[in-house]
Design a protein around this motif. Structure first.
Motif, PDB file in Angstrom:
ATOM      1  N   ASN A   1       0.865  -1.304  -0.052  1.00 43.06           N
ATOM      2  CA  ASN A   1      -0.007   0.088  -0.044  1.00 43.06           C
ATOM      3  C   ASN A   1       0.695   1.253  -0.073  1.00 43.06           C
ATOM      4  OD1 ASN A   1      -2.172  -1.519  -0.080  1.00 43.06           O
ATOM      5  ND2 ASN A   1      -2.807  -1.129   2.004  1.00 43.06           N
ATOM      6  N   GLU A   2       1.509   1.420  -0.877  1.00 40.61           N
ATOM      7  CA  GLU A   2       2.453   2.540  -1.195  1.00 40.61           C
ATOM      8  C   GLU A   2       2.143   3.262  -2.451  1.00 40.61           C
ATOM      9  OE1 GLU A   2       4.115   3.611   1.508  1.00 40.61           O
ATOM     10  OE2 GLU A   2       4.960   2.116   2.396  1.00 40.61           O
ATOM     11  N   ALA A   3       0.837   3.299  -2.843  1.00 41.82           N
ATOM     12  CA  ALA A   3       0.735   3.553  -4.279  1.00 41.82           C
ATOM     13  C   ALA A   3       0.873   5.403  -4.122  1.00 41.82           C
ATOM     14  CB  ALA A   3      -0.917   3.566  -4.667  1.00 41.82           C
TER      15      ALA A   3
ATOM     16  N   ASP B   1       6.376  -6.432  -4.321  1.00 42.03           N
ATOM     17  CA  ASP B   1       4.906  -5.891  -3.808  1.00 42.03           C
ATOM     18  C   ASP B   1       4.243  -7.240  -3.363  1.00 42.03           C
ATOM     19  OD1 ASP B   1       2.861  -3.580  -3.281  1.00 42.03           O
ATOM     20  OD2 ASP B   1       1.742  -5.294  -4.616  1.00 42.03           O
ATOM     21  N   ASP B   2       3.500  -7.124  -2.339  1.00 39.78           N
ATOM     22  CA  ASP B   2       2.760  -8.199  -1.740  1.00 39.78           C
ATOM     23  C   ASP B   2       1.315  -8.036  -2.154  1.00 39.78           C
ATOM     24  OD1 ASP B   2       5.145  -9.283  -0.851  1.00 39.78           O
ATOM     25  OD2 ASP B   2       4.359  -9.412   1.203  1.00 39.78           O
ATOM     26  N   SER B   3       0.860  -7.858  -3.562  1.00 37.48           N
ATOM     27  CA  SER B   3      -0.574  -7.762  -3.581  1.00 37.48           C
ATOM     28  C   SER B   3      -1.145  -6.814  -2.908  1.00 37.48           C
ATOM     29  CB  SER B   3      -1.244  -9.189  -3.869  1.00 37.48           C
ATOM     30  OG  SER B   3      -0.433 -10.153  -4.588  1.00 37.48           O
TER      31      SER B   3
ATOM     32  N   TYR C   1       0.775 -12.917  -1.313  1.00 33.83           N
ATOM     33  CA  TYR C   1       0.263 -12.654  -0.187  1.00 33.83           C
ATOM     34  C   TYR C   1       1.169 -11.640   0.746  1.00 33.83           C
ATOM     35  CZ  TYR C   1      -2.401 -17.037  -1.185  1.00 33.83           C
ATOM     36  OH  TYR C   1      -3.020 -18.024  -1.854  1.00 33.83           O
ATOM     37  N   LYS C   2       0.337 -10.891   1.610  1.00 31.97           N
ATOM     38  CA  LYS C   2       1.113  -9.856   2.432  1.00 31.97           C
ATOM     39  C   LYS C   2       1.842 -10.908   3.500  1.00 31.97           C
ATOM     40  CE  LYS C   2       0.836  -6.502   5.795  1.00 31.97           C
ATOM     41  NZ  LYS C   2       2.329  -5.924   5.693  1.00 31.97           N
ATOM     42  N   GLU C   3       3.246 -11.081   3.547  1.00 30.35           N
ATOM     43  CA  GLU C   3       3.967 -11.950   4.550  1.00 30.35           C
ATOM     44  C   GLU C   3       4.892 -11.238   5.492  1.00 30.35           C
ATOM     45  OE1 GLU C   3       4.569 -16.449   3.184  1.00 30.35           O
ATOM     46  OE2 GLU C   3       5.059 -15.092   1.386  1.00 30.35           O
TER      47      GLU C   3
ATOM     48  N   ASP D   1       9.442  10.492   9.894  1.00 30.26           N
ATOM     49  CA  ASP D   1       8.293   9.599   9.726  1.00 30.26           C
ATOM     50  C   ASP D   1       7.391   9.457   8.223  1.00 30.26           C
ATOM     51  OD1 ASP D   1       6.795   7.582  10.926  1.00 30.26           O
ATOM     52  OD2 ASP D   1       5.964   9.206  12.481  1.00 30.26           O
ATOM     53  N   ARG D   2       6.851   8.431   8.271  1.00 28.74           N
ATOM     54  CA  ARG D   2       5.936   8.611   6.941  1.00 28.74           C
ATOM     55  C   ARG D   2       4.840   9.691   7.093  1.00 28.74           C
ATOM     56  NH1 ARG D   2       3.701   4.537   4.724  1.00 28.74           N
ATOM     57  NH2 ARG D   2       4.624   2.827   5.485  1.00 28.74           N
ATOM     58  N   GLU D   3       4.627  10.200   5.930  1.00 30.75           N
ATOM     59  CA  GLU D   3       3.685  11.204   5.969  1.00 30.75           C
ATOM     60  C   GLU D   3       2.482  10.813   5.260  1.00 30.75           C
ATOM     61  OE1 GLU D   3       5.694  14.235   3.652  1.00 30.75           O
ATOM     62  OE2 GLU D   3       7.206  14.546   5.423  1.00 30.75           O
TER      63      GLU D   3
ATOM     64  N   THR E   1      -0.514   4.324   6.663  1.00 31.14           N
ATOM     65  CA  THR E   1      -0.538   4.129   8.281  1.00 31.14           C
ATOM     66  C   THR E   1       0.742   3.310   8.754  1.00 31.14           C
ATOM     67  OG1 THR E   1      -1.799   2.368   7.691  1.00 31.14           O
ATOM     68  CG2 THR E   1      -3.019   4.380   8.399  1.00 31.14           C
ATOM     69  N   SER E   2       1.006   3.776  10.279  1.00 28.06           N
ATOM     70  CA  SER E   2       2.038   3.130  10.775  1.00 28.06           C
ATOM     71  C   SER E   2       1.453   1.763  11.357  1.00 28.06           C
ATOM     72  CB  SER E   2       2.458   3.868  11.951  1.00 28.06           C
ATOM     73  OG  SER E   2       3.421   3.070  12.776  1.00 28.06           O
ATOM     74  N   LYS E   3       2.486   0.741  11.195  1.00 23.70           N
ATOM     75  CA  LYS E   3       2.064  -0.611  11.457  1.00 23.70           C
ATOM     76  C   LYS E   3       2.869  -1.052  12.827  1.00 23.70           C
ATOM     77  CE  LYS E   3       1.649  -0.723   6.963  1.00 23.70           C
ATOM     78  NZ  LYS E   3       2.638  -0.088   6.145  1.00 23.70           N
TER      79      LYS E   3
HETATM   80  N1  LIG Z   1       6.076  -6.502   0.094  1.00 22.70           N
HETATM   81  C1  LIG Z   1       5.898  -5.997   1.417  1.00 22.70           C
HETATM   82  N2  LIG Z   1       6.255  -4.735   1.790  1.00 22.70           N
HETATM   83  C2  LIG Z   1       5.906  -4.351   3.053  1.00 22.70           C
HETATM   84  C3  LIG Z   1       5.123  -5.343   3.954  1.00 22.70           C
HETATM   85  N3  LIG Z   1       5.017  -4.386   5.224  1.00 22.70           N
HETATM   86  C4  LIG Z   1       5.709  -3.354   5.134  1.00 22.70           C
HETATM   87  N4  LIG Z   1       5.973  -3.228   3.839  1.00 22.70           N
HETATM   88  C5  LIG Z   1       6.909  -2.190   3.197  1.00 22.70           C
HETATM   89  O1  LIG Z   1       8.155  -1.936   3.860  1.00 22.70           O
HETATM   90  C6  LIG Z   1       8.470  -0.755   4.210  1.00 22.70           C
HETATM   91  C7  LIG Z   1       8.528  -0.394   5.774  1.00 22.70           C
HETATM   92  O2  LIG Z   1       7.317  -0.505   6.102  1.00 22.70           O
HETATM   93  P1  LIG Z   1       6.671   0.530   6.997  1.00 22.70           P
HETATM   94  O3  LIG Z   1       5.305   0.205   7.130  1.00 22.70           O
HETATM   95  O4  LIG Z   1       7.126   1.685   6.654  1.00 22.70           O
HETATM   96  O5  LIG Z   1       7.303   0.103   8.351  1.00 22.70           O
HETATM   97  P2  LIG Z   1       7.877   1.059   9.659  1.00 22.70           P
HETATM   98  O6  LIG Z   1       8.622   2.058   9.000  1.00 22.70           O
HETATM   99  O7  LIG Z   1       8.288   0.291  10.520  1.00 22.70           O
HETATM  100  O8  LIG Z   1       6.383   1.460  10.132  1.00 22.70           O
HETATM  101  P3  LIG Z   1       5.592   2.998   9.741  1.00 22.70           P
HETATM  102  O9  LIG Z   1       6.303   3.840   8.547  1.00 22.70           O
HETATM  103  O10 LIG Z   1       5.677   3.749  11.164  1.00 22.70           O
HETATM  104  O11 LIG Z   1       4.294   2.721   9.041  1.00 22.70           O
HETATM  105  C8  LIG Z   1       7.501   0.138   3.314  1.00 22.70           C
HETATM  106  O12 LIG Z   1       7.875   0.282   2.208  1.00 22.70           O
HETATM  107  C9  LIG Z   1       6.445  -0.895   3.397  1.00 22.70           C
HETATM  108  O13 LIG Z   1       5.402  -0.591   2.296  1.00 22.70           O
HETATM  109  C10 LIG Z   1       4.821  -6.662   3.610  1.00 22.70           C
HETATM  110  O14 LIG Z   1       4.235  -7.453   4.112  1.00 22.70           O
HETATM  111  N5  LIG Z   1       5.226  -6.999   2.297  1.00 22.70           N
END
Ligand SMILES: Nc1nc2c(ncn2[C@@H]2O[C@H](COP(=O)(O)OP(=O)(O)OP(=O)(O)O)[C@@H](O)[C@H]2O)c(=O)[nH]1
Ligand SMILES: [Mg+2]
Length: 260
Positions: A21-23, A46-48, A74-76, A216-218, A221-223
């Motif tokens: 989800n980085e569109a 990309d994980d679909s 799948y998202k893994e 931080d990401r603008e 959402t944060s995970k």
């Molecule tokens: N392919 C793939 N990419 C992922 C997955 N989870 C996260 N990403 C990517 O990995 C990178 C880092 O993930 P973020 O979600 O930014 O993780 P973070 O920086 O710890 O958390 P926030 O930025 O605070 O959300 C980003 O480019 C995400 O899109 C995943 O399950 N699969």
């Protein structure tokens, strides 16, 4: 001495960019990455993504031969995506591999500095928030404590030198990636970064830190969650425990020769 045209510079370098989800970020970050490293190959993994990031990546790839896409069903999690991306890059003959986030937390402007440290002989370069000149922007107190505390904890327990063990902006020399015992990686999100630096270090890699200021990401959402933090602490303790019981990674010295 061969003449480099600017367009050839960083030929043989692959940038692996996992996306979920980085569109809203992908097009811009791709341009910036290839501007910083003109001859590099950008591999989007990309994980679909439900938001269509994968299709957008395909479109970018059709417009620019330097862009490649790996679609996963799948998202893994980030770790699995990286392991697959690293494999693709190594199979294609990459000499150097960079890993970074797609959300602008890792500014592409730092890429030449990371690559300079690699060209200078390092096997693994960490874009570091916690070395002199590095830092974080836009983070609240809680997130700072978790990140810094996590790095410090891992550093002490695993007796590692780098100050930033949880960051994901890194450049690898091929031999260092090949030396990592990938079957030992637990493949989670946060902890993946600690484990790979740990395994590279135990394999004999020369690790260097280059300062970065993390943003931080603008968009999106944060995970980050409590369970991710607990997983990281447990895995770090487990790694040390295994070592103390003689079940750590075998100390296979890598022979890079720094041929570069
Ligand atoms: N392919 C793939 N990419 C992922 C997955 N989870 C996260 N990403 C990517 O990995 C990178 C880092 O993930 P973020 O979600 O930014 O993780 P973070 O920086 O710890 O958390 P926030 O930025 O605070 O959300 C980003 O480019 C995400 O899109 C995943 O399950 N699969
Ligand atoms: Mg992020």
């Amino acid at each position: 001495m061969t003449e480099h045209t600017n367009a050839d510079r960083y030929n043989g370098t692959w940038v692996v960019l996992p996306t979920y989800n980085e569109a809203e970020n992908l097009a811009g970050i791709s341009v910036a990455i290839l501007h910083a490293l003109p001859g590099a190959t950008l591999l989007v993994v990309d994980d679909s993504s439900p938001d269509g990031t994968g299709q957008l990546a395909d479109r970018l790839a059709s417009q620019d031969a330097r862009v490649m896409v790996r679609h996963r069903a799948y998202k893994e999690g980030l770790g699995k995506a990286y392991i697959e991306g690293f494999g693709v890059a190594l199979d294609a003959g990459a000499a150097y591999v960079v890993q970074m986030d797609a959300d602008w937390s890792h500014a592409p402007d730092y890429l030449p500095a990371l690559m300079a440290a690699i060209e200078d002989g390092a096997d693994l370069v960490i874009g570091s928030r916690y070395t002199r000149g590095g830092g974080v922007r836009d983070w609240g107190f809680g997130r700072r404590i978790v990140s810094r505390g996590g790095s410090l904890f891992a550093r002490i327990v695993l007796r590692l030198r780098p100050h930033d063990l949880t960051g994901g902006f890194k450049a690898w020399r091929r031999a260092a990636l090949e030396a990592v015992a990938w079957e030992r990686v637990h493949s989670g999100g946060y902890v993946f970064q600690i484990e790979t630096t740990y395994l590279a270090t135990r394999a004999g890699a020369t690790v260097r830190e280059v300062p970065i200021v993390f943003k931080d990401r603008e968009v999106g959402t944060s995970k980050m969650s409590k369970s991710i933090i607990v997983e990281a602490l447990m895995v770090v303790l487990q790694l040390r425990w295994d070592e103390l019981r003689g079940r750590g990674p075998s100390a296979s010295m890598i022979r890079t020769g720094h041929e570069g």
